[in-house]
Design an enzyme around this catalytic site. Sequence first.
Site, PDB file in Angstrom:
ATOM      1  N   ASP A  14     -47.237 107.416  27.509  1.00  0.00           N
ATOM      2  CA  ASP A  14     -47.322 108.178  26.660  1.00  0.00           C
ATOM      3  C   ASP A  14     -46.804 107.486  25.166  1.00  0.00           C
ATOM      4  OD1 ASP A  14     -46.141 110.657  25.197  1.00  0.00           O
ATOM      5  OD2 ASP A  14     -44.348 110.251  24.122  1.00  0.00           O
ATOM      6  N   ASP A  16     -46.740 108.871  21.364  1.00  0.00           N
ATOM      7  CA  ASP A  16     -45.013 109.075  19.939  1.00  0.00           C
ATOM      8  C   ASP A  16     -44.201 109.310  20.456  1.00  0.00           C
ATOM      9  OD1 ASP A  16     -47.634 109.553  18.332  1.00  0.00           O
ATOM     10  OD2 ASP A  16     -47.951 111.842  19.469  1.00  0.00           O
TER      11      ASP A  16
END
Length: 338
Positions: A14, A16
């Site tokens: 991932d 953010d």
Amino acid sequence: MTTLAQEHDCLLLDLDGTVFRGQQPTEGSVETLAGIEARTLFVTNNASRDPGEVAKNLVAMGFKADADDVVTSAQSAAHLLASQISAGSAVLVIGTDALAEEVRKVGLRPVRKFADRPTAVVQGHSPQTGWADLAEAALAIRAGALWVAANVDRTLPSEVGLLPGNGAMVAALEAATDQRPQVAGKPQPPLMLDALARGEFARPLVVGDRLDTDISGAGAAGLPSLLVLSGVSTAADLVHAGAAERPTYLAQDLRSLNAGSDSLRIGPHAAWRVEVGPQSATVHWTGADVDDPLAVVRAVASAIWDSSLDGVRFGIVGDDDTAQQALERCALTRGPIR
């Protein structure tokens, strides 16, 4: 010692809250990823930028990346649309030009108005989305258009805190139309499966900061996962997580990819004995050495998940000063979370 990263041939990372927050890399992430040999794919629910832009931003922060290393929910949303509607169909785009371009790449026609008679609506994050945009989408959805959301993240991590994410805007349309969209991004499988299609991987690992998207998405795709506490989800969230949101491993940040998998795996620990009662969990220190402050979190989570307290409101207390202090460092003594 074999590290967690070395046990896997692909890391589905991932962005953010995991690799960076806003425009700042998370602690140690640049150096850690530079030393990892496994294929690294950046898998993001953020549909606001195209893969090339995302890669350029990563490079500017010190990471090694190109467009082929980036998998976005905009791409998955476009693929999901193309699998259900005819080539050349009009798709009303609520989001950035990057999302519109992904729609165009799969042979569909992006439009911005209900008057263009769209067959479908696709919705992704854009800071410029306003009432007028949602109104166009509401008209199309109420008229029967297929609705696909790139993701339903309620919040977006930044340097200054959590900001409204695409899920907040999706919720507004749900309220206005009494409909729910198909979801391309995490926690639904399409995004993870699109990422795995980039190569032949035998031992992939999902790494993320959100239980409700990254970790749940890993579970939906049948993949092991590592939760890092550098973004949205907290240690308390982990302990109270439902069955669909439980990671395999827990760490503070990406630097722990260079630690052994056994030290990161959620399960009992020699230093902590956890007694689970009908309304609370009590933690005892056994006297064994502890060099990882998150060891108590892993032990508590394991005990709770295996107990009748699963899904029940409860408190967590330490039976001695050492246990109490360990819990307080991880913010696990504030009483019921849900």
